[in-house]
Design an enzyme around this catalytic site. Structure first.
Site, PDB file in Angstrom:
ATOM      1  N   GLY A  77      71.944  57.692  19.636  1.00 46.53           N
ATOM      2  CA  GLY A  77      72.694  57.579  18.632  1.00 46.53           C
ATOM      3  C   GLY A  77      73.242  56.273  18.895  1.00 46.53           C
TER       4      GLY A  77
ATOM      5  CB  CYS B 258      68.717  57.243  24.159  1.00 43.60           C
ATOM      6  SG  CYS B 258      69.183  55.601  24.021  1.00 43.60           S
ATOM      7  CE1 TYR B 259      76.820  58.241  21.996  1.00 43.76           C
ATOM      8  CE2 TYR B 259      76.220  60.430  21.590  1.00 43.76           C
ATOM      9  CZ  TYR B 259      77.202  59.675  21.603  1.00 43.76           C
ATOM     10  OH  TYR B 259      78.527  59.668  21.249  1.00 43.76           O
TER      11      TYR B 259
ATOM     12  CG  HIS C 134      64.393  56.029  22.247  1.00 44.78           C
ATOM     13  ND1 HIS C 134      65.043  57.019  21.664  1.00 44.78           N
ATOM     14  CD2 HIS C 134      65.012  55.113  22.624  1.00 44.78           C
ATOM     15  CE1 HIS C 134      66.358  56.512  21.456  1.00 44.78           C
ATOM     16  NE2 HIS C 134      66.298  55.124  22.114  1.00 44.78           N
TER      17      HIS C 134
ATOM     18  CD  GLU D 188      62.827  59.351  20.340  1.00 44.91           C
ATOM     19  OE1 GLU D 188      62.542  59.449  21.488  1.00 44.91           O
ATOM     20  OE2 GLU D 188      63.840  58.910  19.905  1.00 44.91           O
TER      21      GLU D 188
ATOM     22  CG  ASP E 176      56.953  65.644  -2.682  1.00 41.53           C
ATOM     23  OD1 ASP E 176      56.057  65.673  -1.745  1.00 41.53           O
ATOM     24  OD2 ASP E 176      58.002  64.622  -2.673  1.00 41.53           O
TER      25      ASP E 176
ATOM     26  CE  LYS F 295      55.123  62.835  -0.078  1.00 39.07           C
ATOM     27  NZ  LYS F 295      55.957  62.772  -1.178  1.00 39.07           N
TER      28      LYS F 295
END
Ligand code: XMP
Length: 517
Positions: free
Chosen positions: A56, A83-84, A170, A172, A229, A371
């Site tokens: 964050g 992280c945060y 990170h 991710e 979609d 998506k």
């Protein structure tokens, strides 16, 4: 899905929070973003298998910084702070966080002191992606640092008695090459998940949810736009309620070549759905005649769409629900959590405004999906590849890709040029590498030499726009092979009468937008 394995992500506002959710789901475990202060009680009720605290932008010691409850560490499931998230975990459990002497941004060497827990199976030295100014300066006795970098003595921690871990970097992002292993360690080894988020289960769960929401005598209307979609929404609903789904496709004459035909062959001929195609081409074209302002074009198209749709919907007795292709990023952007916020109405005009006006209840079978998951569901439902992998297409269609007056003749020119572009992108293997690609028609009296003389025949320049983008908020132009551009340009000039110049758009967003108008 009853008892679906779930990893909760408490979102402290990192630009990477959605990415964490996607990484977990890539490991076949469902993950959901929740508000940072989600009560421990609620996490218990959700029966989560683990909790991830995201990064964050704030400092944990700043007034008003988002916080999680101290009690989440007592829920009895593993926690991973990123992280945060690591900083707040360390602070809440008795450590100290301060502004660091050196900020670390970008690629950094990490020394893995103890390859355990989230860092299991890793070599002693790896490259990780950092983005922080604050550091944990002191850890409580219950924590043990397990990795360091040159500037950060507490780059990863583990709790001595609880399954609580933290990483300052990170895992991710793809720039942390071993990140995938770390997420896998957490999800499988630490949280003990088995991986039940698979496309078959996703479909089964969505079908079940629709059947619970829609009564046995209710009918559902789905506005098809030809996009991914709405197509997948229709596919899922058809699987759930069969003939009680009625699809409406409004042919506004502003589609690409064969788009209306593809919708018809797919949904009517192949799936046998009740599809109502409304031929409103003349109606739209006459309303657009002489309209030059793009916003005015959008307004007219949006308004006409609602009118046409309304008329068609009225003719369907017993229709109580309207299906909409809201996907998870839309839900996240409207506020956190699976409950407690009203359904998002997409601002795009394809079904915009309809629910409120007509009093339909919404059915949104894709609202938990990203998506890429929507596409996988589409493939599993048997939708054709060219629908499932289609680039986004604006609701107002080709009208906003024709600068100036929208006429049948100019639509034909643009369709022909656009067709050639897409054909060549497919042929060269570029279509899937590009987020969005299209042609734009610009009315410029550009002089050319055709045959023996100067020619103003075309009066049109075709601009090719190809962009790469993750979220369409920012975008860059694609550094495509010149050879592909050469073929596209050559074919357009030779095959499309009315065009004597082709240009390539090399602007990024911002400041340019993706569309020209
Ligand atoms: P811009 O041009 O704003 O486009 O950079 C971002 C994304 O939105 C699409 N777009 C629209 N979609 N109605 C739509 O349904 C519209 O009026 C509209 N304008 C832009 C655009 O194609 C891109 O994917």
């Amino acid at each position: 899905m009853p008892n679906r394995e779930t990893i909760a992500i408490l979102d402290f506002g990192s630009q990477y929070s959605q990415l964490i959710a996607r990484r977990v789901r890539e490991n076949h475990v469902y993950s959901e973003l929740l508000a940072p202060n989600t009560p421990a009680e609620r996490l218990r009720a959700l029966n989560v298998k683990g909790i991830i605290l995201s990064g964050g932008p704030a400092s944990v010691y700043a007034a008003g910084a988002p916080r999680c409850e101290r009690d989440i560490f007592d829920v009895g499931v593993p926690v991973l702070g990123i992280c945060y998230g690591m900083q707040i975990a360390c602070q809440l459990l008795g450590g100290e966080v301060r502004a660091g002497q050196t900020r670390e941004y970008g690629r950094v060497r990490l020394n893995v002191r103890r390859p355990v827990g989230v860092l299991a199976h890793l070599p002693p030295e790896i490259s990780v992606w950092m983005s922080h100014g604050d550091v944990v300066t002191e850890v409580a006795d219950c924590f043990e640092p397990i990795a360091v970098t040159a500037a950060c003595p507490v780059a990863a921690v583990r709790h001595k008695s609880l399954p609580v871990f933290g990483v300052q970097f990170h895992p991710e992002v793809t720039h942390t090459p071993n990140g995938e292993q770390m997420i896998r360690n957490f999800v499988y080894d630490i949280c003990g998940c088995r991986g039940d988020w698979r496309v078959e289960n996703v479909i089964e769960a969505a079908v079940e949810t629709v059947r619970t929401q829609v009564g046995p005598d209710d009918r559902v209307i789905c506005g098809l736009s030809g996009g991914v979609d709405s197509s997948v929404t229709a596919g899922l609903l058809h699987r759930a309620i069969g003939a009680r789904l009625i699809c409406i496709f409004v042919d506004n004459g502003l589609c690409r070549t064969n788009e209306a035909a593809l919708v018809e062959t797919t949904f009517h001929d192949h799936f046998g759905m009740d599809l109502r195609v409304v031929d409103a081409r003349q109606r739209f074209l006459s309303k657009l005649a002489g309209v030059l302002d793009p916003q005015e074009k959008r307004r007219i198209i949006g308004h006409e769409f609602i009118e046409v749709f309304k008329q068609e919907a009225k003719a369907i007795p017993g229709a109580r629900f309207l299906a909409q292709g809201t996907i998870y990023p839309d839900v996240i952007e409207s506020g956190h959590g699976p409950t407690g916020h009203s359904a998002v109405i997409k601002s795009h005009h394809n079904v915009g405004g309809l629910p409120v006006e007509l009093g339909f209840e919404l059915v949104e079978p894709l609202r938990l999906l990203f998506k890429d998951e929507v596409r996988r569901v589409g493939e599993a439902l048997g939708l054709p590849e060219n629908l499932v992998w289609r680039h986004p297409f604006p609701g107002p269609g080709l009208a906003v890709r024709i600068a100036g007056d929208v006429t049948e003749q100019r639509l034909e020119i643009l369709r022909a040029a656009d067709d050639i572009l897409l054909e060549e992108l497919h042929a060269a293997g570029w279509y899937r590498k590009v987020a969005q690609g299209f042609a734009v028609l610009v009315p410029v009296a550009s002089v050319g030499v055709m045959g023996d003389g100067r020619s103003y025949e075309g009066q049109n320049v075709v601009v090719i726009r190809l962009v790469e983008s993750k979220d369409f908020m920012t975008a860059d132009w694609v550094h495509i092979d010149y050879a592909v551009l050469a073929t596209v340009s050559n074919r357009i000039i030779n095959e499309v009468p009315g065009v004597n110049r082709v240009a390539y758009d090399i602007s990024s967003k911002p400041p340019s937008t993706i569309e020209w108008q």
